[in-house]
Scaffold this active site. Structure first.
Site, short mmCIF file in Angstrom:
data_model
loop_
_atom_site.label_atom_id
_atom_site.label_comp_id
_atom_site.label_asym_id
_atom_site.label_seq_id
_atom_site.Cartn_x
_atom_site.Cartn_y
_atom_site.Cartn_z
N ASP A 432 31.54 27.45 33.35
CA ASP A 432 30.49 27.76 32.37
C ASP A 432 30.91 27.23 31.01
O ASP A 432 32.11 27.07 30.73
CB ASP A 432 30.29 29.27 32.27
CG ASP A 432 29.55 29.83 33.48
OD1 ASP A 432 28.83 29.06 34.12
OD2 ASP A 432 29.72 31.02 33.78
N ASP A 821 30.01 34.91 35.19
CA ASP A 821 30.12 36.21 34.53
C ASP A 821 28.96 37.14 34.84
O ASP A 821 29.11 38.35 34.75
CB ASP A 821 30.23 36.02 33.00
CG ASP A 821 29.12 35.14 32.44
OD1 ASP A 821 28.17 34.83 33.19
OD2 ASP A 821 29.21 34.77 31.26
N ASP A 825 25.71 35.28 39.31
CA ASP A 825 26.76 34.33 39.69
C ASP A 825 27.55 34.79 40.91
O ASP A 825 28.36 34.02 41.44
CB ASP A 825 27.75 34.15 38.52
CG ASP A 825 27.13 33.40 37.35
OD1 ASP A 825 26.31 32.51 37.60
OD2 ASP A 825 27.47 33.71 36.20
#
Length: 1158
Positions: A432, A821, A825
């Site tokens: 990310d 997070d 996900d």
């Protein structure tokens, strides 16, 4: 196949196979475009509350096509409807769900729907029983080999009841098996369940209307589609809800638990165009189960419950990903290695036994073939014991555990032990952007303020002309702001000597807007010694800018004496809050894209209140008619030319990219608002009458007109300082980095370029476009080919992460580490080879689905963990090879003795001593080897490469052959010094003093049997026997020569293995580069077995049990002379291995360069 039972509907159950099928249906229904959710998103505007309710239909609408649908079908049809509920109007939602805002559902109707749709609960798969966990611990080939050997040893123990040592082997092996199984069961039983974390997102009770009455304590599990619920600040949304009425001017929810994004989302009741592919962040008319209401009150109708909700779909995805997850590379390679080892051991043991068949009826066995067969069967079993590294499973587990401790020191918490090693072969890190590659702390990087007019208008000349002179537009002045994050003491405004606020009136107004038009605050954690925010990240960045600008002298001079001394890092915020009072707030609205406050100086006379505004530049600039002159403090008209300059500078800032916010003020407030701001509470308490311009949200934009522009700030989430260095280390280590973000392409490219991830913009892909065609996986996989390097994915949905993982694994065999997070996900984290959750911003669901957690959310920690994983694998390879090389030496010794036909050089008990006592501690200590100096300068190892590569197998076969040669040579030399030649040794089984063939056997010996017995008795401290048998004296375990020769052979074997352990401090590098004292634990690991062996030799009861004798000084010279050459052999083989490794590495690099040119 084991079935997992899950709750389907009330009172019924559904097998795990159907549950997995449901999970597949869920993923299919999600659609290729929409994914699970879309990260990011924008806030929604508040909407007017509907005043009329739709008429209630007289009959309930049944689900289409099914009269009595099974539970999974009911949930599926509900999911289909819920996926498009955002596009319904409020009236359509009530009509489709046969619901009424006024009455709600009756108790009977709710009960009927619950029997059809199921309870509002997540499906649960029960945990495995302890017995099942125990059984699975033996689903390992190495363990199965040990079981077979233990059973064989036990059978021989039963047949040889007179031998007190016969049961030592099976007892010790069984103890190892039981301890390993116990540890494995404990680890699996203590593993957390991600479902429990998901359940924490669901409330226990909710406020629901039943039979026309609100029930504030209704169990959330009782909700059904069509129920009308009331949501207020602080509530957890109990199900997926279509909003019908807003009971406040604004209504927002925190969807961080679902999306991982930190910004709250404004909601409305207006339908959102689009179908099931609309990202969650754009479904402004929906409130999702598990999210939290942060502002306002609202009424809504339930459209989905249980597994049909968004978090229910995520749970199905997690379970499906868990079912598809494969074994780690280490587990696969160890299984393969164990299978190969099984075949080799079985072949060698069988060959040893078959080669001994001609000697079954030898004279030494009294001509009894059965006795001879048992003896050689025991030798074959001993060979199996020697070949199997009994301690390998335990040492591997210990090494992985040690690795987790070292990773914890690097701020990485490992949740699953095998993932420690998997990091070593990671080829792609999918990361990310927000919070991992960047700080996740919005920071003002640039401040744009009005410039002074360069040329004043010549009034006299202008009056003499028939037309006005043009005004030269003043170019805005940009000031760079240094520092990063929410630390107000880090950095400042460049070229500010402390007098900027006194010299520049526009900057003073910028500070006022940043301080007062702001609901965030900065806090400092004394324990963590870190700054953090409370409130929106953008507003927190403005608060930090306010502190960096400082305190205007006027505010500092007029601070009331009763005010406590300000804290140094928040002096400016406190000064503005002390000097000004906020009397009204015009909340942010998506239509006008701005927020403002009315503030007045404390104790000021009426008419001094000001409007302070912040918002999107395109919206605020359009409503500005003047700018604040920096020198005079007065306002001047904002000409069209100057407006264009501001717009151009804003576009330039946005292209860097910076998120721009325009700041403005208004001094001449409308009369009613000015009167309200100047009013005081009426006598007897209460509040002054609120003017209509504040009551009506539609009138807010009229208030925010006639503005004076004071500045524009450029904000961004800056890259972590250490991220760029970590990216470079990844490049050097042959690891590709894929940045995956929901941000725009421009933002993603700017960050990727700054960090060194991308040089070529064509390597940036937008998620929707990349996955547009369902049947184009071959094309997509070609774009992800290893030789093409890094990539960036922007505007992605969470489901895209899973698809990227599958493409990389199925087409290129990549081992992927994936960060995440949010709750959404979790499926990708579960499916990746290494799932990495964020420890600070990550949700509990993401952490439970991951293999490891970053405590600092830092990308550099992932790279450090990869380095640690490579070190762990090298150390693991070092001790595996050490144990196997030791066992190779023992196998060569026993097999060589069998082929040569000489007496057994080592007994089974002595072999077990070597395997467990003398091999175990050094092997364990090798787990503490220092990092390989070249660990991060080489490409990742091939995940399919065996633990014991062909070269390592050859290398340790050579060293094993030397060990066998040296051990047998010491054994034979001792007999030779006593006058027993090799011919006699090779025919020892036929030795018979009465036979003519052995008549001259005693005469060839250097000492008489009586003298040998006397010397032996003196050495071991016992009296000589009365009768002397030359054959028994030479070849029997109760004689003199064989115990002495076996003691020399055993000690030589131990000495060689200790020297090999010292040389194994590095698998590839010379002792001259990585000396053995770099591993202090290895010194202790060698000292311990040496001490134990000395105790064994010189403690009478112990050496008697093992059939050994004490060694003399001359014997020790013999041992060291035979053992020392192993160091030279190892160094030569290491040099050869390094040469071939370097040549292969150069060849691979040339191949990659050729691919790049093509």
């Amino acid at each position: 196949m084991m079935l997992f039972w899950v709750v389907g509907v009330e009172g019924k159950a559904m097998p795990g196979a159907k549950f997995q099928e449901f999970g597949r249906r869920v993923r299919a229904l999600v659609g290729r475009q929409g994914g699970y959710i879309s990260s990011g998103g924008s806030v929604s505007t508040q909407e007017p509350v509907p005043r009329e309710e739709p008429a209630r239909r007289p009959h309930r609408v049944a689900p289409p096509q099914w009269a009595s649908p099974p539970p999974e079908t009911s949930v599926t049809s509900m999911l289909l409807a819920a996926r498009v509920a955002h596009s319904w109007t409020a009236a359509e939602a009530l009509l489709k769900l046969d619901a009424s805002v006024e009455e709600g559902l009756s108790a009977d109707e709710a009960r009927s729907r619950r029997s059809e749709w199921g309870r509002n609960e997540l499906v649960e798969t029960p945990r495995k029983s302890k017995w099942m966990m125990l059984w699975e611990q033996f689903d390992d080939r190495l363990v199965q080999i040990l079981v077979v050997v233990a059973v064989g040893s036990a059978v021989l123990g039963v047949l040889e009841r007179d031998d007190p040592t016969a049961w030592v082997d099976p007892v010790v092996i069984c103890a190892i098996l039981i301890s390993n199984a116990a540890v494995g069961v404990w680890q699996e039983a203590s593993a957390d369940d991600s479902l429990e974390a998901l359940k924490k997102l669901q409330p226990d009770v909710c406020c629901c209307k039943r039979g026309g009455e609100w029930d504030g304590e209704l169990s959330a599990g009782e909700l059904v589609p069509g129920d009308v619920v009331y949501l207020r600040v602080g509530d957890k949304v109990p199900a997926d809800v279509r909003l019908l009425q807003l009971k406040a001017s604004s209504f927002s929810t925190d969807e961080a638990a679902l999306t991982g994004e930190s910004l709250t989302v404004q909601k409305s009741i207006e339908p959102v165009e689009g179908g099931a592919d609309v990202p969650l962040s754009r479904r402004g008319s929906m409130a999702f189960a598990g999210t939290v209401v942060t502002a306002g009150h609202a009424v809504g109708v339930v459209v989905a419950t249980g597994m049909a909700t968004e978090i229910g779909r995520i749970q199905a995805g997690v379970a499906a990903a868990r079912a598809e997850r494969q074994k780690t590379p280490l587990t696969l390679k160890l299984d393969e290695f164990a299978s190969q080892l099984t075949a080799v051991i079985a072949t060698v043991c069988a060959a040893t036994f078959l080669a001994s068949i001609p000697r079954f009826d030898s004279a030494v066995f009294g001509g009894n073939a059965i006795r001879g067969a048992l003896f050689y069967a025991k030798s074959a079993i001993a060979l199996g014991v020697a070949a199997i590294p009994e301690g390998l499973p335990a040492v591997i587990t210990l090494c992985l555990s040690l690795g987790t401790r070292r990773m914890a020191a690097r701020r990485v918490v490992v949740r699953r032990l095998p993932s420690v090693e998997t990091l070593g072969c990671t080829t792609v890190i999918c990361s990310d952007k927000t919070g991992t590659l960047t700080t996740n702390q919005m920071t003002v990087m640039a401040l744009l303020t009005p410039g002074a007019t360069p040329v004043a208008r010549a009034t006299a000349l202008e009056e003499s002309l028939s037309y006005p002179l043009p005004t030269i537009a003043a170019a805005p002045v940009e000031r760079r702001v240094t520092g990063s994050g929410y630390d107000p003491t880090d950095g400042g405004v460049v070229n500010d000597d402390g007098t900027l606020l006194e010299r520049d009136a526009a900057c003073r107004d910028v500070a006022a807007v940043c301080a007062l038009c702001n609901d965030a605050r900065i806090t400092f954690d004394d324990q963590a010694r870190a700054f953090s925010r409370v409130g929106e990240p953008t507003e927190a960045a403005l608060k930090v800018l306010c502190e960096k600008l400082g305190v205007p002298e006027a505010l500092a001079r007029h601070r009331p004496s009763t005010t406590p001394a300000p804290v140094s890092w928040r002096r400016a915020s406190d000064a503005w809050a002390t000097a000004y009072e906020r009397v009204a707030t015009l909340e942010f609205d998506r239509a006008r894209k701005s927020m403002s406050v009315v503030a007045r100086p404390r104790g000021a006379t009426p008419g001094r209140a000001r409007l302070l505004v912040k918002g999107a530049p395109d919206s605020v600039l359009r409503r500005c008619v003047s700018v604040r002159d920096p020198h005079t403090g007065a306002t001047r008209p904002l000409s069209a030319a100057e407006r264009r300059l501001w717009e151009a500078r804003c576009r330039d800032m946005a292209s860097r990219p910076l998120r721009c916010l325009a700041l403005a003020t208004r001094d001449d407030l409308p009369d009613d608002l000015r009167a309200f701001a100047a009013s005081t509470p009426p006598p007897g308490g209460g509040t002054p009458a609120i003017p209509d311009c504040l009551k009506d949200a539609a009138a807010h934009e009229l208030v925010e007109t006639q503005l004076s522009l004071v500045g524009v700030v450029g904000i961004r989430d800056p890259p972590r300082p250490e991220a760029g260095r970590a990216i470079k280390r990844c490049r050097d280590a042959g690891i590709r980095v894929f940045m995956i973000t929901g941000d725009s392409r421009e933002t993603a490219l700017a960050i990727a370029s700054e960090l060194g991830i991308l040089d070529d913009p064509s390597r940036a892909f937008e998620g929707a476009a990349f996955f547009k065609d369902d049947d184009a996986d071959d094309r997509r996989a070609a774009l992800l080919a290893p030789h093409l390097g890094n990539a960036v994915f922007c505007r992605t949905a969470p489901a895209d992460k899973q698809r990227i993982i599958k493409l990389l694994a199925s087409y290129h065999g990549d081992v992927t580490a994936m960060t995440g997070d949010g709750v959404n996900d979790a499926p990708a984290l579960q499916q990746a080879a290494i799932g990495v959750a964020m420890g600070i911003t990550g949700t509990e669901v993401a952490k439970e689905a991951s293999d490891m957690v970053l405590m600092d959310d830092d990308f550099a920690s992932i790279v450090s963990a990869v380095e640690e994983g490579r070190t762990i694998y090298k150390n693991m390879q070092a001790f595996v090879c050490f144990l196997l090389s030791c066992n190779f030496g023992e196998v060569f010794t026993i097999f060589g003795a069998t082929v040569l036909g000489i007496p057994d050089v080592l007994t089974p008990l002595q072999l077990l001593w070597v395997n467990l006592v003398t091999d175990g501690p050094p092997a364990t200590a090798l787990g503490f080897n220092p990092p390989d100096p070249a660990a991060m300068s080489r490409p990742p190892r091939n995940a399919t490469a065996p633990v014991l590569t062909p070269w390592l197998a050859t290398r340790y076969a050579i060293t094993g052959a030397y060990v066998g040669f040296a051990t047998i040579r010491v054994f034979l030399d001792h007999y030779a010094r006593a006058g027993v030649d090799f011919k006699a040794m090779a025919n020892w089984a036929t030795c018979d003093p009465k036979s003519p063939d052995w008549a001259d056997f005693v005469s060839t010996m250097t000492h008489t049997p009586a003298d040998l017995w006397a010397a032996f008795a003196s050495r071991v401290g016992r009296s000589s026997p009365g009768g002397v048998d030359a054959c028994a004296l030479a070849f029997s375990s109760g004689g003199t020569l064989k115990p002495e020769a076996q003691t020399l052979a055993l000690t030589t074997l131990v000495a060689i293995e200790m020297l090999k352990a010292l040389g194994a401090v590095s698998l590839d590098h010379s002792l001259l580069r990585v000396p053995f004292w770099r591993n202090q634990y290895l010194l202790a690991g060698v000292a311990l077995p040496v001490s134990l062996h000395l105790a064994l030799l010189y403690t009478p009861p112990l050496r008697s049990l093992f059939g050994l004798v004490p060694l003399t000084v001359e014997d020790w010279h013999t041992v060291l002379a035979a053992a020392a050459p192993i160091i030279l052999v190892e160094e030569i083989l290491k040099a050869v291995g390094r040469y071939f490794d370097e040549r292969a590495l150069r060849k691979q690099r040339h191949s990659n360069d050729d691919d790049d040119h093509r």
